[in-house]
Design a protein around this motif. Structure first.
Motif, mmCIF file in Angstrom:
data_model
loop_
_atom_site.group_PDB
_atom_site.id
_atom_site.type_symbol
_atom_site.label_atom_id
_atom_site.label_comp_id
_atom_site.label_asym_id
_atom_site.label_seq_id
_atom_site.Cartn_x
_atom_site.Cartn_y
_atom_site.Cartn_z
ATOM 1 N N SER A 13 0.853 -1.190 0.000
ATOM 2 C CA SER A 13 0.000 0.000 0.000
ATOM 3 C C SER A 13 0.885 1.235 0.000
ATOM 4 N N PHE A 14 0.634 2.130 -0.946
ATOM 5 C CA PHE A 14 1.386 3.377 -1.018
ATOM 6 C C PHE A 14 0.561 4.391 -1.795
ATOM 7 N N ILE A 15 1.038 5.610 -1.819
ATOM 8 C CA ILE A 15 0.379 6.682 -2.561
ATOM 9 C C ILE A 15 1.091 6.801 -3.908
ATOM 10 N N LEU A 59 9.957 9.568 -8.289
ATOM 11 C CA LEU A 59 10.183 10.250 -7.015
ATOM 12 C C LEU A 59 9.597 9.399 -5.901
ATOM 13 N N ILE A 60 10.399 9.103 -4.909
ATOM 14 C CA ILE A 60 9.949 8.357 -3.741
ATOM 15 C C ILE A 60 10.065 9.316 -2.565
ATOM 16 N N ASP A 61 8.919 9.682 -2.014
ATOM 17 C CA ASP A 61 8.861 10.717 -0.983
ATOM 18 C C ASP A 61 9.579 11.986 -1.446
ATOM 19 N N ARG A 78 4.698 4.811 1.516
ATOM 20 C CA ARG A 78 5.414 5.988 1.016
ATOM 21 C C ARG A 78 4.658 6.636 -0.141
ATOM 22 N N ASN A 79 5.152 7.783 -0.574
ATOM 23 C CA ASN A 79 4.608 8.493 -1.734
ATOM 24 C C ASN A 79 5.507 8.229 -2.929
ATOM 25 N N VAL A 80 4.910 7.777 -4.027
ATOM 26 C CA VAL A 80 5.648 7.538 -5.266
ATOM 27 C C VAL A 80 5.001 8.380 -6.353
ATOM 28 N N GLU A 84 3.437 10.271 -14.987
ATOM 29 C CA GLU A 84 1.994 10.473 -15.134
ATOM 30 C C GLU A 84 1.463 11.477 -14.117
ATOM 31 N N GLY A 85 2.140 11.606 -12.993
ATOM 32 C CA GLY A 85 1.708 12.515 -11.942
ATOM 33 C C GLY A 85 2.170 13.955 -12.121
ATOM 34 N N LEU A 86 3.063 14.207 -13.079
ATOM 35 C CA LEU A 86 3.518 15.587 -13.286
ATOM 36 C C LEU A 86 2.411 16.454 -13.863
ATOM 37 N N ALA A 87 1.647 15.892 -14.772
ATOM 38 C CA ALA A 87 0.539 16.651 -15.364
ATOM 39 C C ALA A 87 -0.533 16.864 -14.303
#
Length: 170
Positions: A13-15, A59-61, A78-80, A84-87
């Motif tokens: 489980s992570f973001i 990017l990890i955290d 953690r946050n990954v 795809e998340g840049l936009a």
């Protein structure tokens, strides 16, 4: 710390790009494989599988890391962030992506996702880099198409725009 068995399945489980994700994978599954094949985040490319080319950078955290050298189970909680998340939510390109497009820094695009993620991390840590500092940062990425010149221009342009925006907001 619990020792993981080689073929044992685990729920991780992570973001991912701001969204909670939960999926099963084997303990030895690489983050790059889990993202691409388990979660459908295919923007993370795998070039060398040895942490050398940089195509798999995520990017990890908030810190750039190689997804081909990270086990999926290591990002538990953690946050990954992937390319795809840049936009934005409306699929608008962010400032760095727009600068890459304006400066023709994309070429074939295979290495671009990893380079964008490293640049995003780098500009967060160094908002006023010199050309040589950008080139040094990019030395961890292999690109056979661009010669890096347009990538460097795009990074420096983005840094200047972000600094101007901060001056304007203050």
């Amino acid at each position: 710390m619990k020792r993981l068995k080689r073929d044992e399945a685990h729920t991780v489980s992570f973001i991912l790009n701001g969204e909670p994700r939960r999926a099963a994978c084997e303990s030895r599954t690489l983050l790059s494989d889990h993202l691409r094949h388990g979660l459908g985040a295919t923007g993370t490319h795998v070039g060398c599988e040895h942490g050398v080319c940089g195509a798999c950078t995520v990017l990890i955290d908030g810190v750039a890391g190689r997804a081909c050298m990270t086990l999926a189970v290591q990002v538990e909680g953690r946050n990954v962030d992937t390319v795809e998340g840049l936009a934005g939510r409306e699929s608008e390109l962010n400032d760095l992506q727009r600068a890459f497009r304006r400066n023709h820094a994309l070429q074939c695009g295979f290495c671009t996702a990893g380079i964008l993620m490293s640049c995003q991390d780098y500009l967060g840590r160094n908002p006023d880099p010199s050309e040589q500092e950008v080139r040094d940062m990019l030395s961890g990425h292999l690109c056979r198409c661009t010669g890096y010149t347009n990538i460097v221009k795009a990074v420096l342009e983005t840094a200047a725009e972000r600094r101007a925006a901060l001056r304007g907001a203050g």
